[in-house]
Design a protein around this motif. Structure first.
Motif, short mmCIF file in Angstrom:
data_model
loop_
_atom_site.label_atom_id
_atom_site.label_comp_id
_atom_site.label_asym_id
_atom_site.label_seq_id
_atom_site.Cartn_x
_atom_site.Cartn_y
_atom_site.Cartn_z
N ARG A 1 4.62 -74.26 -34.48
CA ARG A 1 4.86 -73.45 -33.29
C ARG A 1 4.52 -74.26 -32.03
O ARG A 1 5.18 -74.17 -31.01
CB ARG A 1 3.97 -72.21 -33.34
CG ARG A 1 4.77 -70.95 -33.28
CD ARG A 1 3.90 -69.76 -33.49
NE ARG A 1 3.56 -69.61 -34.89
CZ ARG A 1 2.66 -68.76 -35.35
NH1 ARG A 1 1.98 -68.01 -34.50
NH2 ARG A 1 2.42 -68.67 -36.63
N PRO B 1 9.36 -64.01 -29.51
CA PRO B 1 9.28 -63.66 -30.93
C PRO B 1 10.60 -63.20 -31.54
O PRO B 1 10.80 -63.31 -32.73
CB PRO B 1 8.26 -62.52 -30.98
CG PRO B 1 8.23 -61.98 -29.60
CD PRO B 1 8.59 -63.09 -28.67
N VAL C 1 11.77 -57.47 -27.45
CA VAL C 1 10.45 -57.52 -28.08
C VAL C 1 9.91 -56.09 -28.28
O VAL C 1 9.25 -55.80 -29.27
CB VAL C 1 9.47 -58.37 -27.24
CG1 VAL C 1 8.06 -58.27 -27.79
CG2 VAL C 1 9.92 -59.82 -27.22
N PHE D 1 5.02 -56.81 -35.32
CA PHE D 1 5.65 -58.02 -34.79
C PHE D 1 4.60 -58.97 -34.25
O PHE D 1 3.83 -58.60 -33.39
CB PHE D 1 6.55 -57.59 -33.63
CG PHE D 1 7.85 -58.32 -33.58
CD1 PHE D 1 8.00 -59.54 -34.17
CD2 PHE D 1 8.92 -57.76 -32.90
CE1 PHE D 1 9.21 -60.20 -34.11
CE2 PHE D 1 10.12 -58.40 -32.84
CZ PHE D 1 10.27 -59.62 -33.45
N SER D 2 4.56 -60.17 -34.77
CA SER D 2 3.62 -61.10 -34.16
C SER D 2 4.35 -61.76 -33.00
O SER D 2 5.41 -62.32 -33.18
CB SER D 2 3.16 -62.13 -35.18
OG SER D 2 3.68 -63.38 -34.90
N THR D 3 3.81 -61.63 -31.81
CA THR D 3 4.55 -62.12 -30.66
C THR D 3 4.24 -63.57 -30.35
O THR D 3 5.14 -64.34 -30.10
CB THR D 3 4.24 -61.29 -29.42
OG1 THR D 3 2.84 -61.25 -29.25
CG2 THR D 3 4.80 -59.91 -29.54
N THR D 4 2.98 -63.94 -30.38
CA THR D 4 2.71 -65.33 -30.02
C THR D 4 2.05 -66.07 -31.15
O THR D 4 2.69 -66.69 -31.96
CB THR D 4 1.85 -65.42 -28.76
OG1 THR D 4 0.75 -64.56 -28.91
CG2 THR D 4 2.65 -65.03 -27.54
N LYS D 5 0.77 -65.97 -31.26
CA LYS D 5 0.12 -66.76 -32.30
C LYS D 5 -0.56 -65.84 -33.30
O LYS D 5 -0.88 -64.71 -33.01
CB LYS D 5 -0.93 -67.66 -31.65
CG LYS D 5 -1.92 -66.85 -30.86
CD LYS D 5 -3.18 -67.59 -30.58
CE LYS D 5 -4.12 -66.67 -29.82
NZ LYS D 5 -5.38 -67.19 -29.54
N ARG D 6 -0.72 -66.36 -34.48
CA ARG D 6 -1.54 -65.67 -35.45
C ARG D 6 -2.77 -66.52 -35.65
O ARG D 6 -2.70 -67.73 -35.54
CB ARG D 6 -0.79 -65.59 -36.78
CG ARG D 6 0.25 -64.51 -36.82
CD ARG D 6 0.99 -64.59 -38.12
NE ARG D 6 1.50 -65.95 -38.34
CZ ARG D 6 2.18 -66.30 -39.41
NH1 ARG D 6 2.40 -65.44 -40.35
NH2 ARG D 6 2.64 -67.54 -39.53
N GLU E 1 -4.94 -68.88 -37.37
CA GLU E 1 -4.57 -69.77 -38.49
C GLU E 1 -5.61 -69.69 -39.58
O GLU E 1 -6.78 -69.68 -39.31
CB GLU E 1 -4.47 -71.21 -37.98
CG GLU E 1 -3.35 -71.38 -36.97
CD GLU E 1 -2.00 -70.97 -37.52
OE1 GLU E 1 -1.71 -71.31 -38.67
OE2 GLU E 1 -1.24 -70.31 -36.80
N PRO F 1 2.06 -60.18 -24.61
CA PRO F 1 1.32 -61.17 -23.84
C PRO F 1 2.09 -61.56 -22.58
O PRO F 1 3.30 -61.81 -22.64
CB PRO F 1 1.22 -62.37 -24.77
CG PRO F 1 1.59 -61.88 -26.10
CD PRO F 1 2.44 -60.68 -25.93
N SER G 1 2.07 -64.16 -21.05
CA SER G 1 2.54 -65.55 -21.06
C SER G 1 4.02 -65.62 -21.46
O SER G 1 4.73 -66.52 -21.01
CB SER G 1 1.69 -66.40 -22.01
OG SER G 1 1.70 -65.85 -23.29
N ILE G 2 4.48 -64.68 -22.28
CA ILE G 2 5.90 -64.69 -22.67
C ILE G 2 6.78 -64.47 -21.44
O ILE G 2 7.79 -65.13 -21.25
CB ILE G 2 6.17 -63.58 -23.71
CG1 ILE G 2 5.50 -63.95 -25.01
CG2 ILE G 2 7.66 -63.41 -23.93
CD1 ILE G 2 5.81 -63.01 -26.13
#
Lengths: 367, 279
Positions: free
Chosen positions: A140, A89, B191, B272-277, B279, B166, B168-169
């Motif tokens: 993304r 991010p 992060v 902070f959005s780290t991966t997905k929001r 939709e 997450p 996964s990061i």
């Protein structure tokens, strides 16, 4: 590019959960293999074992002929696209794509060329200076794909990459993935629970259930010759209709006798030697919605399975009618303009050419 | 609807202003006192604002031989404490959240063990330890003591924040070729900047203003921190309040500056959005 081989792989988690049982499978060089199964069947775990993100309990994994059991993820030369994309991010799209190359010490000029080339292929050139939270879900997704592609790895691992997209975008990305696969000629292992993705993308499908491989076959093979009732009912929308019937032989002809009549199996399909062990016993018959026929005009006109219309699903190009029968609900595909009214009595007949038979005990395919 | 929202805002503003005024008043009073000549401080008719503004108190303060030394000692001790806490706590929290090792859970919990004792109870044992290690009257003793107090808090805060990142990061970073240390340095810390900044600020403030241990473990003027040095300005028979107020302001200033410097990270990125929001 390389092939991937799993040999008698078991996975037991620390909490004692035995999630994978004796997985043996081979993914050929340049193949697009889809791991398909319901949630919790262990398909993602298989992917994580190949990536090296989990240790295998017993068994062996080979990538490009090299045993990788003890090789750390970064040295396996694989790239993975995560379900949640896992973009960094705090980095821009450019930095996200470049990160893997930078970590491998690639020269700046070469790195820049590869990032830009990849971004061009995925049509994200104008996003390179944005942060992940400033781009849309579909974009993304492309960035995540770009990050995998730019490394030119031996094997791509994709973990439900389309599951966070809306239906329209998913269809679009599916086509895009297929195009990418053809242009890259890469070895891809793709995890999904969406059978449409599996059927349209995979050169072969591995169906998993409770950590056990059920069937490995081409999409067509899995659809037309499911090895057991699980695969038969898991693949296909709506799923295959299954009902018990007794297998008998009358005047040299094999018949499937059910409570409301019988169905003669075509001679070409049914060989006596093959079916003899099941003669006189109950088997499970399976018929896909498109191989059943709905008769509304006069229920008394012929032999068939009687029932009443329970539900009509009109999808536009076709309709599916759920009919309540003595064996539970059965779904039939009908033309969209067929007038069907709810609760009306109907008769079902089946195309004997396309009947599947399964053993009632083991649930394995007979015919 | 609009009026109601406006009313709510006004009430919020008034309440917050009142609370802020109460909290800031002592600080303001100290600042104004430090800018007054002595005769305006001890007087029968005190006023909030100085009639004659003067920087004399500050001139006198910095002319005192030891005062800059106190400041330097505090700066050194607080910075080292903040830096060491951040680095060690980040590594410890990383290990506690993402690495596998025997006794992980027990270790995670035992970190809080030091919090079971009141500070005053630890003074004598820590004094003995420093005595045995020949660390008495050293700034090293202070840094080590502060670390034992700040690390549990730092580890706990960073651990909670890391857990929200997450996994996964991290896995993506490992596949991209990062070692564990690089994962921490290049991915996790950037992060987790808001939490890292919070740990740095709070431990700096703690190290800067700590009194009890500094007063016990430091015995000579050369190693005194400003919190102790401030006390030396209070005389036995007569106290120069202007000087004391100036010293107080000088003591608070670096903390405010440091806070302003990292405030950006504290506020930014909390959402902070780290991966997905969705939709």
């Amino acid at each position: 590019m390389a092939e991937v081989r799993l040999v008698h792989v078991h996975k037991v988690f620390d909490n004692g959960a035995h999630v994978l049982h004796d997985i043996t499978m081979e993914v050929g060089d340049g193949e697009f293999v889809v791991l398909l199964g319901p949630s919790g069947c262990g398909k993602t775990t298989v992917l994580r074992l190949i990536a090296g993100l989990e240790d295998i309990t017993t068994g062996e994994i080979f990538i490009g002929g090299r045993r990788v059991n003890d090789v750390p993820p970064k040295d396996r030369d694989i790239a993975m696209v995560f379900q949640d994309y896992a973009l960094y991010p705090h980095m821009t799209v450019y930095e996200n794509i470049a990160f893997g190359l930078r970590m491998r010490g690639m020269a700046r000029a070469e790195l820049q060329r590869r990032v830009v080339d990849t971004a061009r292929v995925l049509d994200i050139l104008d996003l390179l200076q944005r942060k992940p939270h400033q781009v849309s879900g579909g974009e993304r997704q492309r960035v995540a794909l770009a990050r995998a592609i730019v490394r030119e790895p031996k094997v791509f691992l994709l973990d439900e990459p389309l599951s966070n997209l809306d239906a329209k975008l998913r269809g679009h990305m599916r086509a895009e993935l297929h195009r990418l696969y053809r242009s890259l000629g890469a070895t891809i292992i793709y995890v999904t629970h969406d059978q449409t993705e599996a059927m349209t993308l995979g050169t072969r499908i591995v169906v998993l259930r409770d950590g056990v491989v059920q069937q490995v076959d081409t999409p067509r093979g899995v659809y037309e010759k499911p090895v057991n009732t699980f695969v038969a009912s898991f693949i296909g929308t709506p799923p295959m209709n299954l009902f018990p019937a007794c297998l008998v032989q009358e005047q040299g002809e094999f018949l499937l006798r059910h409570q409301d009549g019988g169905l003669a199996l075509p001679a070409a399909k049914a060989s006596a030697a093959h079916l003899r062990p099941w003669l006189g016993s109950t088997v499970i018959a399976g018929i896909r919605p498109e191989h059943a026929c709905l008769h509304t005009a006069s229920p008394a006109m012929g032999k068939g399975l009687p029932g009443t219309v329970e539900m009509v699903e009109r999808t536009g190009a076709e309709s599916f009618v759920a009919v309540r029968t003595g064996y539970g609900s059965m779904v039939v595909r009908v033309p969209p303009d067929l007038p069907v009214s709810l609760s009306s009595p109907v008769l079902l007949t089946f195309d004997a050419e396309h009947v599947h038979l399964f053993d009632a005990g083991s649930q394995m395919r007979i015919l | 609807m609009k009026t109601r929202r406006l009313t709510t805002s006004v009430i919020q503003m008034v309440t917050l202003s009142a609370v802020t005024a109460v909290l800031l008043f002592p600080l303001l009073l100290t600042l104004l006192t430090s800018l007054k000549p002595a005769e305006e401080i001890i007087t029968t008719a005190p006023a909030l604002f100085p009639r004659h503004w003067t920087l004399d108190n500050y001139r006198t303060l910095f002319a005192l031989r030891d005062f800059p030394r106190y400041l330097w000692n505090s700066l050194l001790v607080a910075s080292l404490t903040a830096a060491a806490t951040t680095v060690i706590a980040a590594m410890a929290a990383y290990a506690l959240v993402w690495m596998r090792f025997p006794g992980k859970r027990a270790m995670g919990r035992s970190v809080f063990f030091t919090y079971m004792f009141p500070d005053i109870l630890l003074v004598i044992p820590l004094f003995m330890v420093c005595y045995e290690l020949a660390l008495l009257d050293t700034r090293t003793a202070l840094v080590l003591t502060y670390l034992s107090l700040s690390l549990p808090f730092g580890i706990w805060l960073l651990k909670s924040y890391f857990e929200s990142i997450p996994v996964s990061i991290l896995e993506a970073a490992r596949l991209d070729g990062c070692s564990e240390f690089q994962c921490l340095w290049k991915v996790v810390l950037p992060v987790a900047m808001p939490a890292v900044a919070a740990v740095a600020v709070l431990t700096f403030v703690m190290g800067w203003s700590e009194y009890l241990y500094a007063n016990t473990l430091i015995t000579t003027n050369a190693n005194r921190t400003i919190a102790i040095g401030l006390q030396t300005l209070a005389g036995y028979h007569r106290t120069d309040y202007g000087l004391l107020a100036a010293a107080g302001i000088v003591m608070v200033a670096p903390v405010v500056v440091f806070f302003l410097a990292v405030q950006k990270y504290l506020v930014e990125g909390l959402a902070f959005s780290t991966t997905k929001r969705p939709e």
